[in-house]
Design a protein around this motif. Structure first.
Motif, PDB file in Angstrom:
ATOM      1  N   MET A  84      27.996 -75.521  70.237  1.00 39.35           N
ATOM      2  CA  MET A  84      28.146 -74.905  68.941  1.00 39.35           C
ATOM      3  C   MET A  84      26.862 -75.148  68.147  1.00 39.35           C
ATOM      4  SD  MET A  84      31.518 -75.313  66.465  1.00 39.35           S
ATOM      5  CE  MET A  84      32.419 -76.207  67.679  1.00 39.35           C
ATOM      6  N   GLN A  85      26.391 -74.115  67.476  1.00 40.53           N
ATOM      7  CA  GLN A  85      25.212 -74.243  66.629  1.00 40.53           C
ATOM      8  C   GLN A  85      25.605 -73.906  65.194  1.00 40.53           C
ATOM      9  OE1 GLN A  85      22.472 -71.485  68.422  1.00 40.53           O
ATOM     10  NE2 GLN A  85      21.533 -73.082  69.632  1.00 40.53           N
ATOM     11  N   PHE A  86      24.802 -74.389  64.256  1.00 40.42           N
ATOM     12  CA  PHE A  86      25.096 -74.195  62.841  1.00 40.42           C
ATOM     13  C   PHE A  86      23.865 -73.682  62.116  1.00 40.42           C
ATOM     14  CE2 PHE A  86      27.531 -77.672  64.583  1.00 40.42           C
ATOM     15  CZ  PHE A  86      28.811 -77.257  64.324  1.00 40.42           C
ATOM     16  N   ASN A  87      24.060 -72.649  61.303  1.00 38.88           N
ATOM     17  CA  ASN A  87      23.027 -72.140  60.416  1.00 38.88           C
ATOM     18  C   ASN A  87      23.437 -72.472  58.992  1.00 38.88           C
ATOM     19  OD1 ASN A  87      21.762 -71.071  62.650  1.00 38.88           O
ATOM     20  ND2 ASN A  87      22.491 -68.997  62.294  1.00 38.88           N
ATOM     21  N   ILE A  88      22.451 -72.744  58.143  1.00 39.70           N
ATOM     22  CA  ILE A  88      22.725 -73.085  56.756  1.00 39.70           C
ATOM     23  C   ILE A  88      21.925 -72.158  55.861  1.00 39.70           C
ATOM     24  CG2 ILE A  88      22.581 -74.875  54.994  1.00 39.70           C
ATOM     25  CD1 ILE A  88      22.947 -76.900  57.251  1.00 39.70           C
ATOM     26  N   SER A 103      29.792 -69.376  69.111  1.00 35.79           N
ATOM     27  CA  SER A 103      31.146 -69.790  69.484  1.00 35.79           C
ATOM     28  C   SER A 103      32.074 -68.583  69.381  1.00 35.79           C
ATOM     29  CB  SER A 103      31.642 -70.888  68.549  1.00 35.79           C
ATOM     30  OG  SER A 103      32.987 -71.186  68.811  1.00 35.79           O
ATOM     31  N   ALA A 104      32.909 -68.409  70.375  1.00 40.13           N
ATOM     32  CA  ALA A 104      33.842 -67.285  70.373  1.00 40.13           C
ATOM     33  C   ALA A 104      35.120 -67.603  69.612  1.00 40.13           C
ATOM     34  CB  ALA A 104      34.181 -66.895  71.809  1.00 40.13           C
ATOM     35  N   ALA A 105      35.422 -68.886  69.443  1.00 41.12           N
ATOM     36  CA  ALA A 105      36.665 -69.293  68.794  1.00 41.12           C
ATOM     37  C   ALA A 105      36.374 -69.928  67.437  1.00 41.12           C
ATOM     38  CB  ALA A 105      37.408 -70.289  69.672  1.00 41.12           C
ATOM     39  N   ARG A 141      37.222 -68.672  59.344  1.00 39.43           N
ATOM     40  CA  ARG A 141      37.007 -70.052  59.807  1.00 39.43           C
ATOM     41  C   ARG A 141      35.713 -70.227  60.614  1.00 39.43           C
ATOM     42  NH1 ARG A 141      42.368 -70.253  62.404  1.00 39.43           N
ATOM     43  NH2 ARG A 141      41.325 -71.533  63.932  1.00 39.43           N
ATOM     44  N   PHE A 142      34.790 -69.271  60.532  1.00 40.59           N
ATOM     45  CA  PHE A 142      33.478 -69.406  61.155  1.00 40.59           C
ATOM     46  C   PHE A 142      32.424 -69.866  60.150  1.00 40.59           C
ATOM     47  CE2 PHE A 142      35.323 -66.646  64.431  1.00 40.59           C
ATOM     48  CZ  PHE A 142      34.846 -67.263  65.579  1.00 40.59           C
ATOM     49  N   GLN A 186      33.499 -82.279  60.384  1.00 37.38           N
ATOM     50  CA  GLN A 186      33.776 -81.974  61.800  1.00 37.38           C
ATOM     51  C   GLN A 186      34.419 -80.602  61.870  1.00 37.38           C
ATOM     52  OE1 GLN A 186      36.224 -84.879  63.686  1.00 37.38           O
ATOM     53  NE2 GLN A 186      34.836 -86.564  63.264  1.00 37.38           N
ATOM     54  N   ILE A 187      34.018 -79.849  62.882  1.00 32.54           N
ATOM     55  CA  ILE A 187      34.636 -78.551  63.128  1.00 32.54           C
ATOM     56  C   ILE A 187      35.222 -78.625  64.535  1.00 32.54           C
ATOM     57  CG2 ILE A 187      34.281 -76.074  63.277  1.00 32.54           C
ATOM     58  CD1 ILE A 187      31.760 -76.601  61.486  1.00 32.54           C
ATOM     59  N   GLN A 188      36.535 -78.562  64.610  1.00 34.06           N
ATOM     60  CA  GLN A 188      37.216 -78.711  65.887  1.00 34.06           C
ATOM     61  C   GLN A 188      37.806 -77.378  66.310  1.00 34.06           C
ATOM     62  OE1 GLN A 188      40.027 -81.896  65.445  1.00 34.06           O
ATOM     63  NE2 GLN A 188      38.478 -83.354  64.822  1.00 34.06           N
ATOM     64  N   GLN A 189      37.496 -76.990  67.542  1.00 35.05           N
ATOM     65  CA  GLN A 189      38.040 -75.757  68.079  1.00 35.05           C
ATOM     66  C   GLN A 189      39.401 -76.033  68.707  1.00 35.05           C
ATOM     67  OE1 GLN A 189      34.711 -74.637  70.590  1.00 35.05           O
ATOM     68  NE2 GLN A 189      34.456 -72.832  69.309  1.00 35.05           N
TER      69      GLN A 189
END
Length: 77
Positions: free
Chosen positions: A1-5, A33-35, A55-56, A71-74
């Motif tokens: 999972m990657q994150f952009n800000i 991430s697909a989910a 929720r993305f 935390q981001i939990q799938q």
């Protein structure tokens, strides 16, 4: 999972840790991430987090001085 800000004045890609000034507002987006995920924080007064309906992504505001962890939990399956 990657994150952009995304700030009003800048956008940062593929981030895993940031430090922001008090009062800053920014958006964190999950990419690659697909989910969607469930967003959790340690419920401290440092950050206010408003998760978007899909929720993305979440809109976040720095409201106090300190350290916070998100935390981001799938969901499985």
């Amino acid at each position: 999972m990657q994150f952009n800000i995304k700030f009003d004045f800048a956008e940062v890609f593929n981030v895993n840790k940031i430090r922001v000034a008090l009062g800053q507002k920014f958006k964190v987006s999950v990419v690659g991430s697909a989910a969607p995920g469930d967003w959790y924080s340690n419920n401290d007064p440092v950050l206010f987090i408003a998760v978007e309906e899909d929720r993305f992504a979440a809109n976040i505001e720095s409201r106090d001085i300190g350290t916070s962890r998100i935390q981001i939990q799938q969901q499985a399956g």
